[in-house]
Design an enzyme around this catalytic site. Structure first.
Site, short mmCIF file in Angstrom:
data_model
loop_
_atom_site.label_atom_id
_atom_site.label_comp_id
_atom_site.label_asym_id
_atom_site.label_seq_id
_atom_site.Cartn_x
_atom_site.Cartn_y
_atom_site.Cartn_z
N GLY A 1 -27.43 -0.68 32.73
CA GLY A 1 -27.74 0.30 32.46
C GLY A 1 -28.87 1.73 33.47
CG ASP B 1 -29.11 2.58 29.33
OD1 ASP B 1 -30.22 1.93 28.62
OD2 ASP B 1 -28.13 2.02 29.42
CG ASP C 1 -28.00 4.69 20.40
OD1 ASP C 1 -28.53 5.50 18.79
OD2 ASP C 1 -26.80 4.51 20.42
CE LYS D 1 -26.95 8.25 21.26
NZ LYS D 1 -26.02 7.60 21.70
CG PHE E 1 -20.81 6.75 23.22
CD1 PHE E 1 -21.14 5.71 23.38
CD2 PHE E 1 -20.48 6.10 24.67
CE1 PHE E 1 -21.12 4.30 23.45
CE2 PHE E 1 -20.03 5.50 25.41
CZ PHE E 1 -20.87 4.16 24.69
CG ASP F 1 -21.88 0.99 30.38
OD1 ASP F 1 -20.47 -0.04 30.44
OD2 ASP F 1 -23.04 0.62 29.90
NE ARG G 1 -22.60 -0.31 33.83
CZ ARG G 1 -23.48 -1.24 32.44
NH1 ARG G 1 -24.55 -0.33 32.90
NH2 ARG G 1 -22.97 -1.27 32.45
#
Length: 181
Positions: free
Chosen positions: A43, A99, A102, A130, A151, A158, A164
């Site tokens: 990612g 990336d 989370d 996040k 999301f 992705d 991506r």
């Protein structure tokens, strides 16, 4: 693919402006030192390529292939390292690039694993963070953008290995997250 998005969060120019800011901060923080960058694949690939071209420092690039989502919309909590050995980072200044921050599972596992090699320092840089309660305690030293708990796809991120290649970051429509594989 754009039809699969609820909305675009960050267009390409906004991403590039933010990368300029992060690169300037990293360049200042690591001036007169050699940096080892560890990219968390897959990612972070676009983020890493675009960010590193903006950092005028001597650096080494290593990659870790790590998985925690396994094709789902939420992390399984199980972090799998896909390579046999870690790079030699003993005594080095490490910057982990990922990336998204989370749940914290992946970056906490990466940090703990890298710490076993006794680097001089470890800092974490993420494109997205996040705003949510994390399952594992981990903080990023450099953050591109803070986002709500949605999301997102594009610019390397992705869903089931799709999206991506979008040059921007957008929120995936919720109904696509529940469709069977």
């Amino acid at each position: 693919m754009q039809g699969d998005l609820e909305r675009v969060l960050f267009d390409e120019p906004a991403i590039h402006r933010r990368l300029d800011d992060i690169a300037a901060q990293i360049s200042n923080d690591y001036r007169e030192r050699e940096l080892t960058v560890i990219a968390v694949l897959h990612g972070s690939l676009m983020f890493v390529a675009d960010l590193l071209r903006r950092i005028p420092l001597p650096l080494k690039l290593e990659c870790l292939s790590v998985a925690s989502y396994h094709g789902k919309a939420q992390t399984s909590g199980e972090v799998i390292f896909k390579q046999v050995t870690l790079p030699d980072i003993t005594g080095r200044d490490i910057l982990v690039l990922d990336d998204i921050l989370d749940s914290g599972h992946t970056l906490a596992a990466v940090r703990e694993t890298l710490e076993t090699a006794r680097p001089h320092s470890i800092r974490i840089c993420v494109l997205l963070s996040k705003k949510k309660q994390r399952t594992r305690k981990v903080n990023a030293d450099y953050v591109g953008f803070e986002i709500d708990d949605e999301f997102v796809v594009g610019y390397g991120l992705d869903f089931r290995e799709r999206y991506r290649n979008l040059p921007y970051i957008g929120v995936l429509r919720k109904e696509l997250l529940v469709q069977p594989v």
